[in-house]
Write an enzyme that holds these catalytic residues in place. Structure first.
Site, PDB file in Angstrom:
ATOM      1  N   PRO A   9       0.791  -1.223   0.000  1.00 17.81           N
ATOM      2  CA  PRO A   9       0.000   0.000   0.000  1.00 17.81           C
ATOM      3  C   PRO A   9       0.827   1.278   0.000  1.00 17.81           C
ATOM      4  CG  PRO A   9      -0.152  -1.105   2.124  1.00 17.81           C
ATOM      5  CD  PRO A   9       0.511  -2.060   1.172  1.00 17.81           C
ATOM      6  N   ASN A  10       0.354   2.225  -0.769  1.00 20.79           N
ATOM      7  CA  ASN A  10       0.893   3.588  -0.866  1.00 20.79           C
ATOM      8  C   ASN A  10       2.205   3.686  -1.631  1.00 20.79           C
ATOM      9  OD1 ASN A  10      -1.242   4.899   0.658  1.00 20.79           O
ATOM     10  ND2 ASN A  10      -0.428   3.777   2.418  1.00 20.79           N
ATOM     11  N   ARG A  17       4.221  11.016  -2.029  1.00 24.06           N
ATOM     12  CA  ARG A  17       4.128  10.816  -0.582  1.00 24.06           C
ATOM     13  C   ARG A  17       5.465  11.153   0.092  1.00 24.06           C
ATOM     14  NH1 ARG A  17       4.734   4.439   1.172  1.00 24.06           N
ATOM     15  NH2 ARG A  17       4.004   5.298   3.141  1.00 24.06           N
ATOM     16  N   TYR A  22      10.757   9.228   1.352  1.00 25.05           N
ATOM     17  CA  TYR A  22      10.757   8.190   0.310  1.00 25.05           C
ATOM     18  C   TYR A  22      11.368   8.627  -1.016  1.00 25.05           C
ATOM     19  CZ  TYR A  22       7.650   5.959   3.673  1.00 25.05           C
ATOM     20  OH  TYR A  22       7.135   5.406   4.807  1.00 25.05           O
ATOM     21  N   ASN A  73       8.223  -5.286  -0.697  1.00 28.61           N
ATOM     22  CA  ASN A  73       8.077  -4.159   0.220  1.00 28.61           C
ATOM     23  C   ASN A  73       6.590  -4.086   0.550  1.00 28.61           C
ATOM     24  OD1 ASN A  73       7.820  -1.808   1.601  1.00 28.61           O
ATOM     25  ND2 ASN A  73       9.006  -0.547   0.181  1.00 28.61           N
ATOM     26  N   ALA A  76       3.014  -0.614   4.927  1.00 27.33           N
ATOM     27  CA  ALA A  76       2.544  -0.686   6.312  1.00 27.33           C
ATOM     28  C   ALA A  76       2.124  -2.103   6.727  1.00 27.33           C
ATOM     29  CB  ALA A  76       1.381   0.277   6.510  1.00 27.33           C
ATOM     30  N   GLU A  97      13.023  -8.879   2.009  1.00 29.33           N
ATOM     31  CA  GLU A  97      12.206  -7.749   2.466  1.00 29.33           C
ATOM     32  C   GLU A  97      12.952  -6.444   2.172  1.00 29.33           C
ATOM     33  OE1 GLU A  97      11.997  -7.795   6.720  1.00 29.33           O
ATOM     34  OE2 GLU A  97      10.582  -6.129   6.839  1.00 29.33           O
ATOM     35  N   HIS A  99      12.759  -2.088   2.412  1.00 26.92           N
ATOM     36  CA  HIS A  99      12.135  -0.821   2.806  1.00 26.92           C
ATOM     37  C   HIS A  99      12.986   0.311   2.269  1.00 26.92           C
ATOM     38  CE1 HIS A  99       9.376  -2.970   5.272  1.00 26.92           C
ATOM     39  NE2 HIS A  99      10.393  -3.658   5.774  1.00 26.92           N
ATOM     40  N   ARG A 106      12.974   4.763  12.752  1.00 28.87           N
ATOM     41  CA  ARG A 106      11.698   5.494  12.724  1.00 28.87           C
ATOM     42  C   ARG A 106      10.827   5.127  13.936  1.00 28.87           C
ATOM     43  NH1 ARG A 106       9.115   5.316   6.943  1.00 28.87           N
ATOM     44  NH2 ARG A 106       7.850   6.975   7.898  1.00 28.87           N
TER      45      ARG A 106
HETATM   46  C1  DQA Z   1       8.118   1.361   3.984  1.00 30.81           C
HETATM   47  C2  DQA Z   1       8.181   1.614   5.493  1.00 30.81           C
HETATM   48  C3  DQA Z   1       6.831   1.314   6.126  1.00 30.81           C
HETATM   49  O1  DQA Z   1       6.892   1.533   7.523  1.00 30.81           O
HETATM   50  C4  DQA Z   1       5.769   2.233   5.540  1.00 30.81           C
HETATM   51  O2  DQA Z   1       4.510   1.930   6.087  1.00 30.81           O
HETATM   52  C5  DQA Z   1       5.735   2.190   4.064  1.00 30.81           C
HETATM   53  C6  DQA Z   1       6.997   2.140   3.318  1.00 30.81           C
HETATM   54  C7  DQA Z   1       9.431   1.752   3.284  1.00 30.81           C
HETATM   55  O3  DQA Z   1       9.582   1.400   2.125  1.00 30.81           O
HETATM   56  O4  DQA Z   1      10.284   2.436   3.869  1.00 30.81           O
HETATM   57  O5  DQA Z   1       4.685   2.291   3.432  1.00 30.81           O
HETATM   58  O6  DQA Z   1       7.930  -0.030   3.758  1.00 30.81           O
END
Ligand code: DQA
Length: 144
Positions: A9-10, A17, A22, A73, A76, A97, A99, A106
């Site tokens: 998501p996102n 964003r 990011y 990735n 959240a 994984e 990020h 964080r």
């Molecule tokens: C994320 C870190 C997560 O905590 C966050 O909710 C994201 C992006 C990252 O790529 O740094 O949506 O996975």
């Protein structure tokens, strides 16, 4: 070798964003980087993004028997989803994984990763390059 790159998501909102966290590059730029790297290394790559947990579970399940490695990735859902952990365990495909941000520095609620237990490695805080590092890790793992 065939790699599936999954974004949760996102991540379709990259570039819009929180660019201070990011970065300024958008999701299409990420896809292009991944595709270019795959071409250079002779890998087959498919990218998938969804904002929906069940769709991500479905896509992981579909990879069973047809994919050699997963870069994921989960956004959240990293911090909440036992369903994604179970899906990765179910298919037993080597997964890394990723990020974009350094989640370890964080908020407290980002310190938990449910999927980590099903991954061979975690790459955090290396920006979009983290996806390429994850692909490289999977390539080495497969010995290809
Ligand atoms: C994320 C870190 C997560 O905590 C966050 O909710 C994201 C992006 C990252 O790529 O740094 O949506 O996975």
């Amino acid at each position: 070798m065939k790699i599936l790159v999954i974004n949760g998501p996102n991540l379709n909102m990259l570039g819009i964003r929180e660019p201070g966290i990011y970065g300024a590059e958008n999701y299409e730029a990420l896809c292009e980087k991944v595709r270019t790297y795959a071409r250079e290394k002779g890998m087959d790559v498919e990218l998938y993004q969804s904002n929906h947990e069940g769709d991500l579970v479905d896509r992981i399940q579909q990879a069973y028997g047809s994919t050699d490695g997963i870069v994921i990735n989960p956004g959240a859902y990293t911090h909440t989803s036992i369903a994604l952990l179970d899906a990765l365990k179910a298919v037993s495909i080597p997964a890394v994984e990723v990020h974009i941000s350094d989640v370890s520095s964080r908020e407290e609620f980002r310190q938990i990763s449910y999927i980590r237990a099903a991954c061979i490695a975690t790459i955090s805080g290396h920006g979009l390059n983290g996806y390429l590092e994850a692909m490289e890790q999977l390539r080495k793992e497969a010995g290809k």
